[in-house]
Design a protein around this motif. Sequence first.
Motif, mmCIF file in Angstrom:
data_model
loop_
_atom_site.group_PDB
_atom_site.id
_atom_site.type_symbol
_atom_site.label_atom_id
_atom_site.label_comp_id
_atom_site.label_asym_id
_atom_site.label_seq_id
_atom_site.Cartn_x
_atom_site.Cartn_y
_atom_site.Cartn_z
ATOM 1 N N GLY A 117 0.810 -1.221 0.000
ATOM 2 C CA GLY A 117 0.000 0.000 0.000
ATOM 3 C C GLY A 117 0.844 1.273 0.000
ATOM 4 N N MET A 118 2.185 1.130 -0.071
ATOM 5 C CA MET A 118 3.057 2.323 -0.118
ATOM 6 C C MET A 118 2.713 3.169 -1.357
ATOM 7 S SD MET A 118 7.208 2.347 -0.230
ATOM 8 C CE MET A 118 7.414 1.450 -1.760
ATOM 9 N N GLY A 119 2.766 4.504 -1.214
ATOM 10 C CA GLY A 119 2.435 5.383 -2.326
ATOM 11 C C GLY A 119 3.668 5.800 -3.129
ATOM 12 N N PHE A 120 3.440 6.679 -4.116
ATOM 13 C CA PHE A 120 4.520 7.044 -5.040
ATOM 14 C C PHE A 120 5.669 7.787 -4.344
ATOM 15 C CE2 PHE A 120 6.279 9.824 -8.449
ATOM 16 C CZ PHE A 120 6.863 8.808 -9.186
ATOM 17 N N ALA A 121 5.317 8.646 -3.362
ATOM 18 C CA ALA A 121 6.382 9.375 -2.667
ATOM 19 C C ALA A 121 7.299 8.373 -1.963
ATOM 20 C CB ALA A 121 5.775 10.355 -1.661
ATOM 21 N N GLY A 122 6.700 7.340 -1.364
ATOM 22 C CA GLY A 122 7.481 6.291 -0.691
ATOM 23 C C GLY A 122 8.363 5.560 -1.689
ATOM 24 N N LEU A 123 7.838 5.337 -2.887
ATOM 25 C CA LEU A 123 8.635 4.644 -3.915
ATOM 26 C C LEU A 123 9.866 5.473 -4.280
ATOM 27 C CD1 LEU A 123 8.912 2.257 -5.941
ATOM 28 C CD2 LEU A 123 7.648 3.656 -7.582
ATOM 29 N N LEU A 124 9.665 6.791 -4.459
ATOM 30 C CA LEU A 124 10.812 7.646 -4.810
ATOM 31 C C LEU A 124 11.874 7.582 -3.709
ATOM 32 C CD1 LEU A 124 9.367 10.953 -6.352
ATOM 33 C CD2 LEU A 124 10.403 9.013 -7.542
ATOM 34 N N GLU A 125 11.411 7.590 -2.449
ATOM 35 C CA GLU A 125 12.381 7.528 -1.342
ATOM 36 C C GLU A 125 13.115 6.190 -1.351
ATOM 37 O OE1 GLU A 125 9.676 8.768 1.901
ATOM 38 O OE2 GLU A 125 11.140 10.389 2.223
ATOM 39 N N ALA A 126 12.379 5.113 -1.632
ATOM 40 C CA ALA A 126 13.008 3.788 -1.648
ATOM 41 C C ALA A 126 14.043 3.717 -2.779
ATOM 42 C CB ALA A 126 11.951 2.705 -1.810
ATOM 43 N N ILE A 127 13.716 4.303 -3.922
ATOM 44 C CA ILE A 127 14.662 4.295 -5.053
ATOM 45 C C ILE A 127 15.895 5.124 -4.687
ATOM 46 C CG2 ILE A 127 15.012 5.030 -7.460
ATOM 47 C CD1 ILE A 127 12.014 4.403 -7.935
ATOM 48 N N ASP A 128 15.657 6.268 -4.064
ATOM 49 C CA ASP A 128 16.765 7.146 -3.679
ATOM 50 C C ASP A 128 17.701 6.413 -2.708
ATOM 51 O OD1 ASP A 128 17.761 9.879 -3.998
ATOM 52 O OD2 ASP A 128 17.444 10.038 -1.831
ATOM 53 N N ARG A 129 17.106 5.687 -1.753
ATOM 54 C CA ARG A 129 17.933 4.933 -0.782
ATOM 55 C C ARG A 129 18.709 3.848 -1.511
ATOM 56 N NH1 ARG A 129 13.490 5.297 2.630
ATOM 57 N NH2 ARG A 129 12.721 3.256 1.972
ATOM 58 N N LEU A 130 18.041 3.154 -2.420
ATOM 59 C CA LEU A 130 18.709 2.070 -3.150
ATOM 60 C C LEU A 130 19.920 2.611 -3.916
ATOM 61 C CD1 LEU A 130 18.679 -0.885 -4.449
ATOM 62 C CD2 LEU A 130 17.363 0.152 -6.296
ATOM 63 N N ASN B 269 7.695 17.660 -1.394
ATOM 64 C CA ASN B 269 8.768 17.664 -0.390
ATOM 65 C C ASN B 269 9.755 16.532 -0.638
ATOM 66 O OD1 ASN B 269 7.830 19.922 0.922
ATOM 67 N ND2 ASN B 269 6.507 18.743 2.306
ATOM 68 N N VAL B 270 9.229 15.355 -0.983
ATOM 69 C CA VAL B 270 10.113 14.214 -1.236
ATOM 70 C C VAL B 270 10.993 14.492 -2.461
ATOM 71 C CG1 VAL B 270 10.104 11.803 -2.014
ATOM 72 C CG2 VAL B 270 8.724 12.492 -0.046
ATOM 73 N N MET B 271 10.406 15.103 -3.487
ATOM 74 C CA MET B 271 11.210 15.448 -4.674
ATOM 75 C C MET B 271 12.360 16.365 -4.264
ATOM 76 S SD MET B 271 8.469 16.292 -7.670
ATOM 77 C CE MET B 271 9.730 16.793 -8.854
ATOM 78 N N GLY B 272 12.074 17.296 -3.368
ATOM 79 C CA GLY B 272 13.100 18.240 -2.922
ATOM 80 C C GLY B 272 14.187 17.559 -2.103
ATOM 81 N N ARG B 273 13.801 16.518 -1.342
ATOM 82 C CA ARG B 273 14.752 15.848 -0.435
ATOM 83 C C ARG B 273 15.616 14.804 -1.135
ATOM 84 N NH1 ARG B 273 10.607 15.214 3.431
ATOM 85 N NH2 ARG B 273 10.339 13.015 2.982
ATOM 86 N N CYS B 274 15.067 14.098 -2.121
ATOM 87 C CA CYS B 274 15.786 12.963 -2.721
ATOM 88 C C CYS B 274 16.821 13.478 -3.719
ATOM 89 C CB CYS B 274 14.814 12.030 -3.433
ATOM 90 S SG CYS B 274 13.734 11.168 -2.307
ATOM 91 N N THR B 275 18.088 13.219 -3.430
ATOM 92 C CA THR B 275 19.128 13.804 -4.290
ATOM 93 C C THR B 275 19.127 13.199 -5.695
ATOM 94 O OG1 THR B 275 20.619 12.273 -3.232
ATOM 95 C CG2 THR B 275 20.752 14.560 -2.500
ATOM 96 N N SER B 276 18.637 11.960 -5.838
ATOM 97 C CA SER B 276 18.677 11.356 -7.179
ATOM 98 C C SER B 276 17.498 11.812 -8.046
ATOM 99 C CB SER B 276 18.664 9.830 -7.064
ATOM 100 O OG SER B 276 17.452 9.417 -6.461
#
Length: 434
Positions: free
Chosen positions: A198-211, A240-247
Amino acid sequence: MNVHDSEIYAGLLDEMGYQEATDPQDADVILVNTCSVRERGEDKLFSQLGRLRGLKDGPSAHTPLIGVTGCIAQQRGSEIVEREGSVDFVIGTRAIHALPDVLRRAQEGEGSQVLTDDLVEFEAPTAKRQDHVKAFVTIMEGCNNYCSFCIVPTTRGLEIYRSAEAILDEIRGLSIRGYREITLLGQNVNSWLDPETGMGFAGLLEAIDRLLASDAAPGGIARVRFLTSHPKDLSPELINVMGRCTSVARHLHLPVQSGSDRVLQQMNRHYTQGSYLEQVEQLRRTIPGVGLSTDLIVGFPGETDDDFRATMELVERVEYDSFYSFEYSPRPDTAATLYDDDVAPKIKRERLIELQALGDSIQKRHNAAWVGRRAEVLVDGPSKRTPDDVAGRTSSNHIVNLRGGLELTGHLVDVDITSSGGHSLVGRAVSPPR
Ligand code: SAM
Ligand code: SF4
């Protein structure tokens, strides 16, 4: 999305032992992958099929199998075979994986086949990507939105989401293979949900950024882009997530379609010019230097001169870095066909020309403001302006041409911008490639 579907078809053909032909005359199989977003796509399909018919009627002993795929295939199905007898098979958007079976049956002499069933499988055989720097990654299929002008929910079906695990696996593999940039694909990526958690798109971007920041994906993906976002689903959290994720690249394609609240309502878009402008403000505040692009339609049924002025006003206020603009084209089975397509073709054309002239002047002004600045550019191949140079894009999606050989392809370089044109910038590399 169509480009990536073609890459998946090429991957399937590759697995079956086919090689790319350089000329239709030499081909054993020809697939015509289609788009039905505007009527022009259908006109182009039938004129292309008319030309290909010659390969079957001609004296050559070599007769290719001809297949039609994509959105028109999904929508028109057997009508295509009835209208154009040279077509051996039709495969709809959700039956891509049926190609090997369909080809086998065609080779065994089975008559025309039409496959428009819903057989979505995300775990595609490896797509055969033409580009070795940038890769598309599908995260979902279909759309639930029913914008009144749009045929996509009919041709691509309702939304189905690929799992986060499978998406992250594909991205890890692409990074290890040396890709530098990915674009996550879906008609409305903001509504993606992990079917398992049930994770949303913002969570996906964060997971990709961490990976990408971890040792688990060595190599190279430096930038993540995504297409397409719907303003009604672009949450403050996602910004906000777009702003935080460096990738995550500092660019957003946010289709607005019209600046008139009345037209937006008739388009069934669920936002207003005011709410859209607030999102733009938050984007610019949260992601300094963010590049913005959009899609616009002129001549929607009932669009008055005042409605069109509202679109012009919106474009002036947002000052897009670039946009795609289209004359409204009525599509079958869409709600807008209930309205009269009452804006005369001449008026549609005039509005499009005026809008594009405004876009060009804004782009020229924006580009001129880049001169003297430094930007990180991902070089993606030869320059279209001067074949001896290379070109790439900034994180904000601006095209930059620079001196250098093709060995720079796939590398990031810092570039000082020295001059600007209408649609691109020119610069000089000031760092070693990395
Ligand atoms: N999912 C995206 C979104 O929400 O905006 C857009 C997908 S659509 C395939 C790409 C663009 O084609 C749209 O943004 C719209 O501007 C344009 N388009 C779609 N239907 C159209 C029509 N009937 N006439 C003209 N342009 C159309
Ligand atoms: Fe079409 Fe609207 Fe869905 Fe985009 S969000 S694909 S424009 S129905």
